[in-house]
Design an enzyme around this catalytic site. Structure first.
Site, PDB file in Angstrom:
ATOM      1  N   GLU A  44       0.882  -1.178   0.000  1.00 15.92           N
ATOM      2  CA  GLU A  44       0.000   0.000   0.000  1.00 15.92           C
ATOM      3  C   GLU A  44       0.910   1.216   0.000  1.00 15.92           C
ATOM      4  O   GLU A  44       1.474   1.588   1.031  1.00 15.92           O
ATOM      5  CB  GLU A  44      -0.888   0.005   1.247  1.00 15.92           C
ATOM      6  CG  GLU A  44      -1.835  -1.182   1.355  1.00 15.92           C
ATOM      7  CD  GLU A  44      -3.124  -0.993   0.553  1.00 15.92           C
ATOM      8  OE1 GLU A  44      -3.327   0.099  -0.011  1.00 15.92           O
ATOM      9  OE2 GLU A  44      -3.916  -1.953   0.500  1.00 15.92           O
TER      10      GLU A  44
HETATM   11 ZN   LIG Z   1      -6.667  -0.971  -3.325  1.00 13.84          ZN
END
Ligand SMILES: [Zn+2]
Length: 310
Positions: free
Chosen positions: A271
């Protein structure tokens, strides 16, 4: 001297992707080629990029989620910089690019969800079913927080990894979180799934934003868990991201959940960017994202040449 082709610090959409891929393919013949692995719901192309001529293969993809299109910019930037370093016989960090790409081919699908990216960037009016989209978006014309594909299915809840038990499914088409009526019901996930099965990828990475975290574990056990952890630690060394420890019954359906579960090989979901909430990551965060991630493709390609990765 090769010049860089991709400018990642701009609103990076489908047309820019097409332009840059065409230029890269002409500039780096023999090193890079592209293919179309499927079509989106609104008939845009889903492109795969083959970089290198090595026998082993790894796979990096981005933009499963519409608003996370900066992951496309990141992957395109990587492709461009790796190509330039290859022809100029340069290293990036400790990585000898030519040596690595002669041994390992890195495959990319930089934009899994082109319709969603276009919706986030340009709104609903050039979609094939604009009224339906307005309805799903509660009449709002701002689609910048949209994650799903163009018919309201969340593409990272579509893969056959404990699909029946995915947590927090919303049960019907929506801007995010709807897992669909069945696994792989969407042409985008079907294309990525079939593309994966047609190859022998030693590992995979699915880029998302945001939170500076790394999903790496899912249900891995035994030797796979050990290998995954070793590689995850190496990614963390470069990025500083936090490892996610999901507990005993992680919710599945994600691309890397399926890859780990079904192929029994390591897969990672980074992320990128500090947490930004329900919106695209601002371009002002890009420089740090690039510094954190520019070596990751090479790092993983180099690692699979080592014995502990099977
Ligand atoms: Zn995502």
């Amino acid at each position: 001297m090769a010049t860089l082709i991709v400018n990642p610090k701009q609103l990076y959409g489908y047309e820019q992707l097409q332009k840059d891929l065409a230029k890269l393919e002409t500039t780096y013949q023999g090193l890079l080629s592209t293919q179309i692995i499927g079509k989106s719901v609104d008939h845009r192309n889903i492109y795969a990029v083959k970089l290198g001529n090595g026998k082993s293969e790894i796979f990096l993809n981005g933009a499963h989620h519409a608003r996370e299109w900066l992951t496309t910019s990141l992957l395109m930037n990587m492709i461009d910089v790796y190509c330039k370093a290859y022809v100029e016989e340069e290293s990036i960090g400790e990585f000898d690019v030519r040596n690595i790409l002669d041994n390992t081919t890195i495959w990319f699908v930089p934009m899994v969800n082109p319709d969603g990216v276009e919706l986030v960037q340009k709104g609903h009016e050039n979609a094939k079913n604009p009224e339906f989209l307005l309805e799903l978006n509660d009449g709002q014309r701002d689609f910048s927080s949209w994650k799903a594909n163009i018919r309201g299915v969340d593409l990272n809840r579509q893969y056959p990894a404990d699909w029946g038990n995915i947590a927090d499914d919303v049960g019907q088409p929506a801007p995010m979180m709807f897992k669909g009526n069945s696994p792989l019901s969407e042409p985008e996930t079907k294309a990525v799934y079939e593309f994966t099965l047609a190859h022998d990828f030693k590992l995979a990475v699915a880029y998302h934003s945001s939170g500076e975290e790394l999903f790496w574990k899912y249900n891995a056990t035994g030797q796979l868990l050990k290998t995954a952890r070793k590689l995850a630690d190496k990614i963390v060394e470069k990025t500083g991201y936090d490892l996610v420890f999901p507990g005993d019954n992680p919710s599945g359906g994600g691309y890397t959940d399926w890859f780990i579960d079904s192929l029994k090989r390591p897969a990672f979901t980074p992320e990128i960017s500090p947490l930004v909430g329900p919106r695209p990551v601002p371009l002002s965060n890009y420089d740090k994202i690039w510094q954190d991630n520019k070596e990751i493709g090479l790092l993983l390609a180099a690692e699979i040449g080592k014995k502990y990765v099977t």
